[in-house]
Design a protein around this motif. Structure first.
Motif, PDB file in Angstrom:
ATOM      1  N   ARG A   1      -9.013  -1.556   7.698  1.00  0.00           N
ATOM      2  CA  ARG A   1      -9.566  -0.453   6.898  1.00  0.00           C
ATOM      3  C   ARG A   1      -9.136  -0.555   5.438  1.00  0.00           C
ATOM      4  O   ARG A   1      -9.906  -0.257   4.523  1.00  0.00           O
ATOM      5  CB  ARG A   1      -9.103   0.891   7.461  1.00  0.00           C
ATOM      6  N   ALA A   2      -7.873  -0.942   5.242  1.00  0.00           N
ATOM      7  CA  ALA A   2      -7.332  -1.022   3.882  1.00  0.00           C
ATOM      8  C   ALA A   2      -7.722  -2.314   3.179  1.00  0.00           C
ATOM      9  O   ALA A   2      -7.521  -2.455   1.974  1.00  0.00           O
ATOM     10  CB  ALA A   2      -5.807  -0.896   3.922  1.00  0.00           C
TER      11      ALA A   2
ATOM     12  N   GLY B   1     -10.227  16.317  -6.322  1.00  0.00           N
ATOM     13  CA  GLY B   1      -9.157  15.703  -7.083  1.00  0.00           C
ATOM     14  C   GLY B   1      -7.832  15.759  -6.353  1.00  0.00           C
ATOM     15  O   GLY B   1      -7.669  16.458  -5.354  1.00  0.00           O
ATOM     16  N   LEU B   2      -6.849  14.993  -6.874  1.00  0.00           N
ATOM     17  CA  LEU B   2      -5.531  14.898  -6.260  1.00  0.00           C
ATOM     18  C   LEU B   2      -4.882  16.263  -6.111  1.00  0.00           C
ATOM     19  O   LEU B   2      -4.406  16.633  -5.030  1.00  0.00           O
ATOM     20  CB  LEU B   2      -4.645  13.973  -7.103  1.00  0.00           C
TER      21      LEU B   2
ATOM     22  N   ILE C   1      -8.270   7.741   4.745  1.00  0.00           N
ATOM     23  CA  ILE C   1      -7.408   6.684   4.228  1.00  0.00           C
ATOM     24  C   ILE C   1      -6.949   6.968   2.795  1.00  0.00           C
ATOM     25  O   ILE C   1      -5.881   6.535   2.382  1.00  0.00           O
ATOM     26  CB  ILE C   1      -8.109   5.303   4.314  1.00  0.00           C
ATOM     27  N   GLU C   2      -7.742   7.724   2.046  1.00  0.00           N
ATOM     28  CA  GLU C   2      -7.354   8.059   0.671  1.00  0.00           C
ATOM     29  C   GLU C   2      -6.466   9.298   0.585  1.00  0.00           C
ATOM     30  O   GLU C   2      -6.047   9.690  -0.510  1.00  0.00           O
ATOM     31  CB  GLU C   2      -8.602   8.250  -0.208  1.00  0.00           C
ATOM     32  N   ASP C   3      -6.146   9.902   1.736  1.00  0.00           N
ATOM     33  CA  ASP C   3      -5.374  11.144   1.739  1.00  0.00           C
ATOM     34  C   ASP C   3      -3.867  10.900   1.773  1.00  0.00           C
ATOM     35  O   ASP C   3      -3.137  11.416   2.630  1.00  0.00           O
ATOM     36  CB  ASP C   3      -5.794  12.039   2.911  1.00  0.00           C
ATOM     37  N   LEU C   4      -3.397  10.086   0.848  1.00  0.00           N
ATOM     38  CA  LEU C   4      -1.970   9.892   0.614  1.00  0.00           C
ATOM     39  C   LEU C   4      -1.777   9.891  -0.889  1.00  0.00           C
ATOM     40  O   LEU C   4      -2.439   9.139  -1.605  1.00  0.00           O
ATOM     41  CB  LEU C   4      -1.472   8.575   1.213  1.00  0.00           C
ATOM     42  N   SER C   5      -0.877  10.733  -1.374  1.00  0.00           N
ATOM     43  CA  SER C   5      -0.722  10.918  -2.820  1.00  0.00           C
ATOM     44  C   SER C   5       0.729  10.729  -3.233  1.00  0.00           C
ATOM     45  O   SER C   5       1.648  11.013  -2.466  1.00  0.00           O
ATOM     46  CB  SER C   5      -1.171  12.330  -3.230  1.00  0.00           C
ATOM     47  N   TYR C   6       0.912  10.257  -4.459  1.00  0.00           N
ATOM     48  CA  TYR C   6       2.258  10.238  -5.022  1.00  0.00           C
ATOM     49  C   TYR C   6       2.716  11.673  -5.231  1.00  0.00           C
ATOM     50  O   TYR C   6       1.939  12.536  -5.650  1.00  0.00           O
ATOM     51  CB  TYR C   6       2.276   9.488  -6.361  1.00  0.00           C
TER      52      TYR C   6
ATOM     53  N   LYS D   1      -2.485   3.876   4.798  1.00  0.00           N
ATOM     54  CA  LYS D   1      -2.875   4.625   3.598  1.00  0.00           C
ATOM     55  C   LYS D   1      -2.140   4.105   2.361  1.00  0.00           C
ATOM     56  O   LYS D   1      -2.721   4.025   1.269  1.00  0.00           O
ATOM     57  CB  LYS D   1      -2.581   6.116   3.788  1.00  0.00           C
ATOM     58  N   LEU D   2      -0.861   3.742   2.538  1.00  0.00           N
ATOM     59  CA  LEU D   2      -0.078   3.210   1.420  1.00  0.00           C
ATOM     60  C   LEU D   2      -0.638   1.857   0.978  1.00  0.00           C
ATOM     61  O   LEU D   2      -0.729   1.576  -0.228  1.00  0.00           O
ATOM     62  CB  LEU D   2       1.390   3.080   1.819  1.00  0.00           C
TER      63      LEU D   2
END
Length: 304
Positions: free
Chosen positions: A156-157, A2-3, A287-292, A122-123
């Motif tokens: 990728r995105a 999870g985040l 690629i999913e390893d960017l979080s708000y 990632k964004l």
């Protein structure tokens, strides 16, 4: 994962320095005295919270402990967490991206080596996952292979890219990207810019030119100017935030490489000294390893 789990894991090194030492500070003590506050200042400074911010934090903790007549050292940590959360949040637990343009333009700036191009990919993935139609603009035409690198991340995105050849005028790339974004009804245009060393005056002027083109073609844009900072650089990141902020009015920070440093406390120094909110954090290589950024989760990850 999870985040919060990813964020907590990325802060492991900082937590070992900060939380471990805070726990050691209060362990075995029976009273609160001035030496405890002095040692707390040293711990915060070592975690790159910054001298000024560390002094302010400890002053607030001391004031609250005295006001509540607390002489139990174990009460110090919850108050420290609360005061850190106040600094990080700046009034808001979550610093959201402004996405109200038609299209929204996000200008991404920063020096080479911070993970800027990677963060853009990632964004784009993050925004596309949230249902946005995203277009990238490769306006970093100075660095060899920068365009090709961004093209790989665009693929990728699953988003489109507007590019010219290496050495092209960045402002021309941005102009074409804006026309494409309008014509094809994109929700968000993310513009990559050259990884400028903030001491290179000519490149900073080029960045200002790009900013002017965006503002002229789309009044009210860019909605966001995101500065990508490498957490491992520690206090140097504060200097970069100051200089870029003066040049193009940075609206938010993207903090990368948190998982590779014990200097995660730099977030507090940036937020407190420059008043620029951290909006996104990099928590890994995928690629999913960017979080708000969320202040409460960050402080929990920082101090346990």
């Amino acid at each position: 994962m999870g985040l919060f789990s990813r964020l907590k894991q990325s802060l492991t090194k900082t937590r070992e320095v900060l939380a471990g030492k805070v726990e050691g500070l209060v362990y075995g003590r029976t009273t609160v005295d001035e030496s405890l506050y002095e040692e707390l200042e040293e711990i915060l400074i070592q975690a790159d919270v910054g001298v000024e911010t560390s002094l302010e934090l400890v002053a607030r903790v001391r004031e609250r402990m005295k006001a509540q007549k607390l002489d139990d050292p174990t009460k110090l940590k919850p108050i420290l967490k609360d005061e850190l959360r106040r600094i990080f949040a700046g009034g808001d637990e979550t610093a959201n991206l402004r996405l109200d343009g038609d299209p929204t333009v996000i200008l991404v700036v920063g020096v080479n080596g911070t993970g800027k191009t990677t963060s853009i990919g990632k964004l784009a993935h993050l925004l596309r996952r949230d249902g946005k139609k995203v277009l990238l603009a490769a306006a970093d035409t100075f660095r060899a292979a920068a365009i090709d690198q961004l093209e790989i991340w665009a693929h990728r995105a699953g988003v489109e890219l507007i590019r010219h050849g290496e050495g092209a005028d960045p402002a021309a790339v941005v102009y074409d990207a804006i026309q494409a974004a309008r014509a094809r009804e994109y929700d968000v245009l993310i513009i990559d810019t050259a990884g400028r060393l903030h001491t290179r005056v000519n490149l900073m002027e080029e960045l200002k030119k790009v900013f002017r083109v965006v503002s002229r073609e789309l009044p009210g844009a860019p909605q966001e100017v995101l500065l990508v900072l490498d957490a491992t650089t520690g206090h140097n990141a504060v200097n970069q935030a100051k200089i870029f902020g003066e040049a193009v009015g940075v609206t938010g920070i993207v903090l990368t490489k948190l998982d590779g440093t014990a200097k995660g406390g730099i977030v507090a120094a940036i937020r407190n000294s420059q008043k620029i909110p951290v909006k996104l954090v990099g928590t890994g290589e995928r690629i999913e390893d960017l979080s708000y950024f969320h202040a409460g989760e960050f402080v929990d990850g920082l101090l346990g």
